[in-house]
Design an enzyme around this catalytic site. Structure first.
Site, PDB file in Angstrom:
ATOM      1  N   ALA A   1       0.805  -1.236   0.000  1.00 16.01           N
ATOM      2  CA  ALA A   1       0.000   0.000   0.000  1.00 16.01           C
ATOM      3  C   ALA A   1       0.832   1.278   0.000  1.00 16.01           C
ATOM      4  O   ALA A   1       0.262   2.369   0.114  1.00 16.01           O
ATOM      5  CB  ALA A   1      -0.993   0.016   1.170  1.00 16.01           C
ATOM      6  N   ALA A   2       2.150   1.166  -0.153  1.00 17.91           N
ATOM      7  CA  ALA A   2       2.960   2.395  -0.222  1.00 17.91           C
ATOM      8  C   ALA A   2       2.548   3.225  -1.442  1.00 17.91           C
ATOM      9  O   ALA A   2       2.431   4.450  -1.368  1.00 17.91           O
ATOM     10  CB  ALA A   2       4.437   2.051  -0.286  1.00 17.91           C
ATOM     11  N   GLY A   3       2.318   2.536  -2.560  1.00 17.94           N
ATOM     12  CA  GLY A   3       1.873   3.243  -3.768  1.00 17.94           C
ATOM     13  C   GLY A   3       0.501   3.878  -3.560  1.00 17.94           C
ATOM     14  O   GLY A   3       0.240   4.980  -4.044  1.00 17.94           O
ATOM     15  N   ASP A   4      -0.356   3.207  -2.820  1.00 13.74           N
ATOM     16  CA  ASP A   4      -1.696   3.762  -2.557  1.00 13.74           C
ATOM     17  C   ASP A   4      -1.598   5.000  -1.666  1.00 13.74           C
ATOM     18  O   ASP A   4      -2.323   5.981  -1.864  1.00 13.74           O
ATOM     19  CB  ASP A   4      -2.585   2.712  -1.888  1.00 13.74           C
ATOM     20  CG  ASP A   4      -2.791   1.500  -2.785  1.00 13.74           C
ATOM     21  OD1 ASP A   4      -2.794   1.669  -4.024  1.00 13.74           O
ATOM     22  OD2 ASP A   4      -2.936   0.384  -2.253  1.00 13.74           O
TER      23      ASP A   4
HETATM   24  O1  RIB Z   1      -1.800  -1.861  -3.237  1.00 19.32           O
HETATM   25  C1  RIB Z   1      -1.971  -2.757  -2.177  1.00 19.32           C
HETATM   26  C2  RIB Z   1      -3.280  -3.451  -2.306  1.00 19.32           C
HETATM   27  O2  RIB Z   1      -3.272  -4.255  -3.463  1.00 19.32           O
HETATM   28  C3  RIB Z   1      -3.599  -4.392  -1.182  1.00 19.32           C
HETATM   29  O3  RIB Z   1      -4.265  -3.771  -0.126  1.00 19.32           O
HETATM   30  C4  RIB Z   1      -4.413  -5.483  -1.869  1.00 19.32           C
HETATM   31  O4  RIB Z   1      -5.736  -5.513  -1.456  1.00 19.32           O
HETATM   32  C5  RIB Z   1      -4.306  -5.188  -3.359  1.00 19.32           C
HETATM   33  O5  RIB Z   1      -5.426  -4.560  -3.824  1.00 19.32           O
END
Ligand code: RIB
Length: 303
Positions: free
Chosen positions: A244-247
């Site tokens: 989730a770093a990219g998120d």
């Molecule tokens: O970017 C990370 C996410 O990728 C995770 O939370 C997983 O659910 C996938 O969607």
């Protein structure tokens, strides 16, 4: 307002010393579950940065769906645009995290795969000039493209995370409605067919996106477009889990743009949010809030 149209998952995370080889069974160091999904994660990060953040997507009518909804709500995300599918299960992601913090993820889309006309109708009703629309590729790609088109028509800023890249159908002008295309290095390589990030960015600009930001983890980022051309150094941290770093990067970038921060400063803030996320395990549970990001940037200025 920041609006994220995208996936909602429950992440089932297994920590291991190293990844198993083909046909090999290894024992893990432990496991946990936590709410994830790129669409949901990005909405959470935008909310934590102080934006009004709305998520549009689909869950199953099941226990995972209820758990992720209550967690999203507790994080300050407006979940009025999330639909419960009567038949399909909530999406899950199997996340393997090895000692170095690097991960490998397999997503089982479940209800995310049924995102379509209903969600686009919800999106159309909330899009407005000045909004920032976050898109990723864990829902059908045709829906992503239509949402980008609608975002542009409505006067919103459109940010696309082309992950997973295999969902993307490349064609002339495919990113014509995208203001910021934000791949990581391997996605940029796969989508452009070249290992050279400058060449990759040029290829992706040629497909219509106005700005490309390639996230390169510990090496920083490479941006071409509104920033001119530049390499942005990473904040150095000790990685625990890169999930989730990219998120976090996209959510913080979107929130910053929406609050009127310049694209250059927004990029710095996004890099800091991504770096902090890497220092903790999990997806949404590892994302920082705006105060922590600001303090981190301030502290890093002094040394
Ligand atoms: O970017 C990370 C996410 O990728 C995770 O939370 C997983 O659910 C996938 O969607």
């Amino acid at each position: 307002m920041v609006i994220s149209l995208g996936s909602i998952n429950m992440d089932l995370v297994v920590r291991c010393e190293r990844m198993p080889a083909q046909g090999e069974t290894i024992t893990s160091n432990g496991w946990f579950s936590n709410p994830g999904g790129k669409g949901a994660n990005q909405a959470v990060q935008a909310a934590r940065m102080g934006s009004r953040s709305m998520l549009v997507g689909r869950i199953g009518s099941d226990a995972f769906g209820r758990e992720v909804m209550s967690s999203l709500s507790a994080s300050g995300v407006d979940i009025s645009g999330v639909v419960a599918d009567p038949a399909l299960p909530t999406g899950i992601a199997c996340v393997l995290v090895e000692h170095s913090g690097e991960n490998r993820i397999i997503v089982a889309p479940g209800a995310n795969g049924a995102v379509g006309a209903t969600e686009l109708r919800i999106l159309r009703n909330v899009l407005q000039p000045g909004a920032v629309l976050l898109l990723q590729c864990e829902i059908p790609f045709g829906v992503v493209l239509e949402a980008a088109r609608m975002g542009h028509v409505a006067g919103a800023t459109v940010i696309l995370d082309p992950s997973p890249w295999e969902s993307v159908t490349i064609g002339p002008g495919v990113f014509a409605d995208v203001d910021y295309l934000v791949p990581n290095e391997s996605e940029a390589r796969a989508l452009s067919g070249t290992d050279d990030m400058r060449e990759a960015a040029a290829v992706l600009l040629g497909l219509g996106a106005r700005t490309i930001i390639v996230k390169m983890g510990g090496k920083g980022a490479f941006a071409v477009g509104v920033f001119g051309i530049g390499e942005v150094p990473a904040f150095s941290v000790v990685p625990v889990d890169t999930t989730a770093a990219g998120d976090a990067f996209q959510g913080a970038f979107a929130s910053s743009l929406e609050r009127g921060v310049s694209p250059d400063n927004a990029l710095n803030i996004a890099m800091a949010a991504g770096a902090l996320t890497v220092t903790r395990p999990g997806a949404q549970q590892s994302m920082p809030d705006g105060a922590e990001v600001a303090a981190f940037i301030e502290a890093r200025k002094r040394f």
